[in-house]
Scaffold this motif. Structure first.
Motif, PDB file in Angstrom:
ATOM      1  N   ALA A   1      37.069 -43.180  93.337  1.00  0.00           N
ATOM      2  CA  ALA A   1      37.753 -43.640  94.547  1.00  0.00           C
ATOM      3  C   ALA A   1      38.822 -42.646  94.967  1.00  0.00           C
ATOM      4  O   ALA A   1      39.019 -42.383  96.159  1.00  0.00           O
ATOM      5  N   SER A   2      39.521 -42.073  93.986  1.00  0.00           N
ATOM      6  CA  SER A   2      40.548 -41.080  94.290  1.00  0.00           C
ATOM      7  C   SER A   2      39.943 -39.862  94.979  1.00  0.00           C
ATOM      8  O   SER A   2      40.462 -39.373  95.994  1.00  0.00           O
ATOM      9  N   LYS A   3      38.838 -39.357  94.456  1.00  0.00           N
ATOM     10  CA  LYS A   3      38.194 -38.178  95.059  1.00  0.00           C
ATOM     11  C   LYS A   3      37.684 -38.508  96.463  1.00  0.00           C
ATOM     12  O   LYS A   3      37.803 -37.681  97.381  1.00  0.00           O
ATOM     13  N   TRP A   4      37.128 -39.689  96.628  1.00  0.00           N
ATOM     14  CA  TRP A   4      36.572 -40.087  97.930  1.00  0.00           C
ATOM     15  C   TRP A   4      37.660 -40.078  99.000  1.00  0.00           C
ATOM     16  O   TRP A   4      37.495 -39.468 100.068  1.00  0.00           O
ATOM     17  N   PHE A   5      38.774 -40.729  98.730  1.00  0.00           N
ATOM     18  CA  PHE A   5      39.857 -40.777  99.722  1.00  0.00           C
ATOM     19  C   PHE A   5      40.552 -39.424  99.855  1.00  0.00           C
ATOM     20  O   PHE A   5      40.977 -39.035 100.952  1.00  0.00           O
ATOM     21  N   SER A   6      40.661 -38.679  98.764  1.00  0.00           N
ATOM     22  CA  SER A   6      41.264 -37.344  98.842  1.00  0.00           C
ATOM     23  C   SER A   6      40.429 -36.424  99.722  1.00  0.00           C
ATOM     24  O   SER A   6      40.964 -35.675 100.554  1.00  0.00           O
ATOM     25  N   ASP A   7      39.111 -36.481  99.556  1.00  0.00           N
ATOM     26  CA  ASP A   7      38.222 -35.662 100.382  1.00  0.00           C
ATOM     27  C   ASP A   7      38.274 -36.110 101.842  1.00  0.00           C
ATOM     28  O   ASP A   7      38.290 -35.275 102.752  1.00  0.00           O
ATOM     29  N   TYR A   8      38.299 -37.410 102.069  1.00  0.00           N
ATOM     30  CA  TYR A   8      38.275 -37.920 103.437  1.00  0.00           C
ATOM     31  C   TYR A   8      39.576 -37.607 104.177  1.00  0.00           C
ATOM     32  O   TYR A   8      39.550 -37.178 105.341  1.00  0.00           O
TER      33      TYR A   8
ATOM     34  N   LYS B   1      43.890 -34.730 101.446  1.00  0.00           N
ATOM     35  CA  LYS B   1      45.129 -34.636 100.660  1.00  0.00           C
ATOM     36  C   LYS B   1      45.019 -35.589  99.483  1.00  0.00           C
ATOM     37  O   LYS B   1      44.241 -36.555  99.528  1.00  0.00           O
ATOM     38  N   PRO B   2      45.762 -35.336  98.405  1.00  0.00           N
ATOM     39  CA  PRO B   2      45.635 -36.171  97.212  1.00  0.00           C
ATOM     40  C   PRO B   2      45.890 -37.650  97.521  1.00  0.00           C
ATOM     41  O   PRO B   2      46.894 -37.999  98.142  1.00  0.00           O
ATOM     42  N   SER B   3      44.972 -38.487  97.071  1.00  0.00           N
ATOM     43  CA  SER B   3      45.045 -39.922  97.367  1.00  0.00           C
ATOM     44  C   SER B   3      44.451 -40.708  96.206  1.00  0.00           C
ATOM     45  O   SER B   3      43.641 -40.198  95.438  1.00  0.00           O
ATOM     46  N   ARG B   4      44.862 -41.955  96.102  1.00  0.00           N
ATOM     47  CA  ARG B   4      44.272 -42.872  95.140  1.00  0.00           C
ATOM     48  C   ARG B   4      44.118 -44.233  95.805  1.00  0.00           C
ATOM     49  O   ARG B   4      44.816 -44.540  96.776  1.00  0.00           O
ATOM     50  N   LEU B   5      43.219 -45.042  95.262  1.00  0.00           N
ATOM     51  CA  LEU B   5      43.030 -46.410  95.723  1.00  0.00           C
ATOM     52  C   LEU B   5      43.484 -47.347  94.618  1.00  0.00           C
ATOM     53  O   LEU B   5      43.037 -47.231  93.474  1.00  0.00           O
ATOM     54  N   VAL B   6      44.380 -48.269  94.967  1.00  0.00           N
ATOM     55  CA  VAL B   6      44.884 -49.215  93.979  1.00  0.00           C
ATOM     56  C   VAL B   6      44.680 -50.641  94.472  1.00  0.00           C
ATOM     57  O   VAL B   6      44.514 -50.891  95.672  1.00  0.00           O
TER      58      VAL B   6
ATOM     59  N   ASN C   1      49.513 -42.045  98.325  1.00  0.00           N
ATOM     60  CA  ASN C   1      49.563 -40.582  98.250  1.00  0.00           C
ATOM     61  C   ASN C   1      49.949 -40.134  96.839  1.00  0.00           C
ATOM     62  O   ASN C   1      50.061 -40.950  95.920  1.00  0.00           O
ATOM     63  N   GLU C   2      50.175 -38.840  96.681  1.00  0.00           N
ATOM     64  CA  GLU C   2      50.453 -38.314  95.344  1.00  0.00           C
ATOM     65  C   GLU C   2      51.795 -38.795  94.800  1.00  0.00           C
ATOM     66  O   GLU C   2      52.033 -38.757  93.588  1.00  0.00           O
ATOM     67  N   LYS C   3      52.681 -39.270  95.683  1.00  0.00           N
ATOM     68  CA  LYS C   3      53.949 -39.854  95.234  1.00  0.00           C
ATOM     69  C   LYS C   3      53.826 -41.365  95.039  1.00  0.00           C
ATOM     70  O   LYS C   3      54.811 -42.047  94.803  1.00  0.00           O
ATOM     71  N   ARG C   4      52.595 -41.859  95.186  1.00  0.00           N
ATOM     72  CA  ARG C   4      52.256 -43.274  94.997  1.00  0.00           C
ATOM     73  C   ARG C   4      52.886 -44.171  96.059  1.00  0.00           C
ATOM     74  O   ARG C   4      53.163 -45.342  95.807  1.00  0.00           O
ATOM     75  N   ARG C   5      53.081 -43.606  97.223  1.00  0.00           N
ATOM     76  CA  ARG C   5      53.553 -44.379  98.373  1.00  0.00           C
ATOM     77  C   ARG C   5      52.373 -44.721  99.276  1.00  0.00           C
ATOM     78  O   ARG C   5      51.409 -43.971  99.367  1.00  0.00           O
ATOM     79  N   ALA C   6      52.498 -45.834  99.962  1.00  0.00           N
ATOM     80  CA  ALA C   6      51.396 -46.358 100.770  1.00  0.00           C
ATOM     81  C   ALA C   6      51.058 -45.437 101.932  1.00  0.00           C
ATOM     82  O   ALA C   6      51.949 -44.934 102.633  1.00  0.00           O
TER      83      ALA C   6
END
Length: 321
Positions: A127-134, A137-142, A49-54
């Motif tokens: 990847a961030s936009k894909w998961f955020s849209d899905y 909410k703001p998301s990133r893939l790491v 998430n936007e706080k970089r938590r899983a």
């Protein structure tokens, strides 16, 4: 009291499952290389998430509907990705996302999952936009940065007994919850389904190894097993969160099978002499006791491999807490 197991094979590996992106859909494979951190490619990616938590299905059950694909040859021993190798993600209402399996250059600091925090490889804006849209909410893939980070297997706030050094000293994981491998049996699933109005598939429990041919819940009693030529220590029974209540095809959460598990797989039944914590149990966590040297051939488990029980107890209650 430890029992002397039979010299004959107790069970056979019937399925192997890899979950490249934590909490997303798994891949059933016929064989998989084993590594000190689990099967190759297992839980190497994580949505944050936007706080970089899983993110996990505990809070984002929609992740169950994210289909994950890797090249078929990715599960062959010795395979290395090329510039044309991709992790492919699909989800309802979303265009296909292709992510190069070549390690990205961008670093995301402060990524956290349970007790661990560190730097991970950021898979970038697409990847961030894909998961955020899905997820809405703001998301990133790491990706776990194995070149610079380690995550030892160790006790965490939900663990009920020490796991170092007796159970898993020196062992490592990536983005798994707590141990590198989870094993379950078909007989245990069949017994559970006899109690359910609507039977559930094994994907509700997300094991890495499914075995067939043993008695229901006999895996509770195993303390050391051999699969193929590899020795695994059975570390602790898996007490289940609410993820088994998430339909892995629809992402919709219900109450079963956990409600039914409370009737015959609770602390009161499995650990009657211990403090009752309101938990239910299904499956057993493993670590590989062998030294797995990179580049050495034969570090593979296949469907059809036999499982021999090397050591076992008479009841799960006998395992030290």
């Amino acid at each position: 009291m430890e029992k002397q197991p039979s010299q004959e094979a107790t069970a056979k590996v019937s399925s192997i499952f890899i979950y490249p992106v934590k909490s997303c859909r798994g891949i059933s494979v016929s064989e998989a290389p084993i590594t000190p951190t689990g099967f190759q490619w297992d839980r190497q990616w994580l949505v944050i998430n936007e706080k970089r938590r899983a993110y996990t299905q505990r809070v984002e059950p929609k992740l169950a509907c994210v289909e994950v694909q890797l090249p078929n040859e990715a599960f062959l021993e010795g395979w290395e990705p090329t510039s044309s190798s991709y992790l492919v993600l699909k989800a309802p209402g979303m265009d296909e996302l292709k992510i190069s399996m070549s390690p990205p250059q961008e670093i995301a600091d402060g990524v956290s999952i349970w007790e661990w925090s560190g730097a991970a490889l950021d898979e970038g804006a697409d990847a961030s936009k894909w998961f955020s849209d899905y997820l809405g909410k703001p998301s990133r893939l790491v990706r776990f940065n194995a070149a610079s980070e380690t995550r030892p297997v160790k006790p965490s706030f939900w663990s009920h007994k020490p796991v170092e050094p007796e159970y898993a000293g020196g062992k490592q994981i990536m983005f798994s919850d707590i141990f590198p491998y989870l094993i379950a049996s078909q007989a245990s699933l069949d017994t559970l389904n006899e109690h359910l109005k609507d039977p559930v598939p094994i994907n509700r429990f997300r094991p890495n190894i499914l075995v067939d041919g043993c008695e229901p819940f006999s895996e509770d009693l195993w303390t050391d097993v051999r699969i193929n030529r590899f020795t695994f220590q059975c570390c602790m029974l898996c007490y289940r969160c609410k993820i088994p209540t998430v339909n892995q095809e629809t992402g919709i959460q219900g109450t079963e099978p956990n409600e039914t598990l409370k009737k015959f797989r609770s602390d009161a039944t499995v650990y009657p002499s211990r403090k009752q914590r309101g938990r239910v149990y299904f499956g057993q966590y493993l670590v590989c006791k062998d030294s797995l040297i990179a580049g050495v051939k034969g570090n593979v488990i296949k469907v059809g491999d036999l499982l021999h029980v090397l050591n076992m107890v008479s009841s799960a209650d006998e395992v030290p807490e």
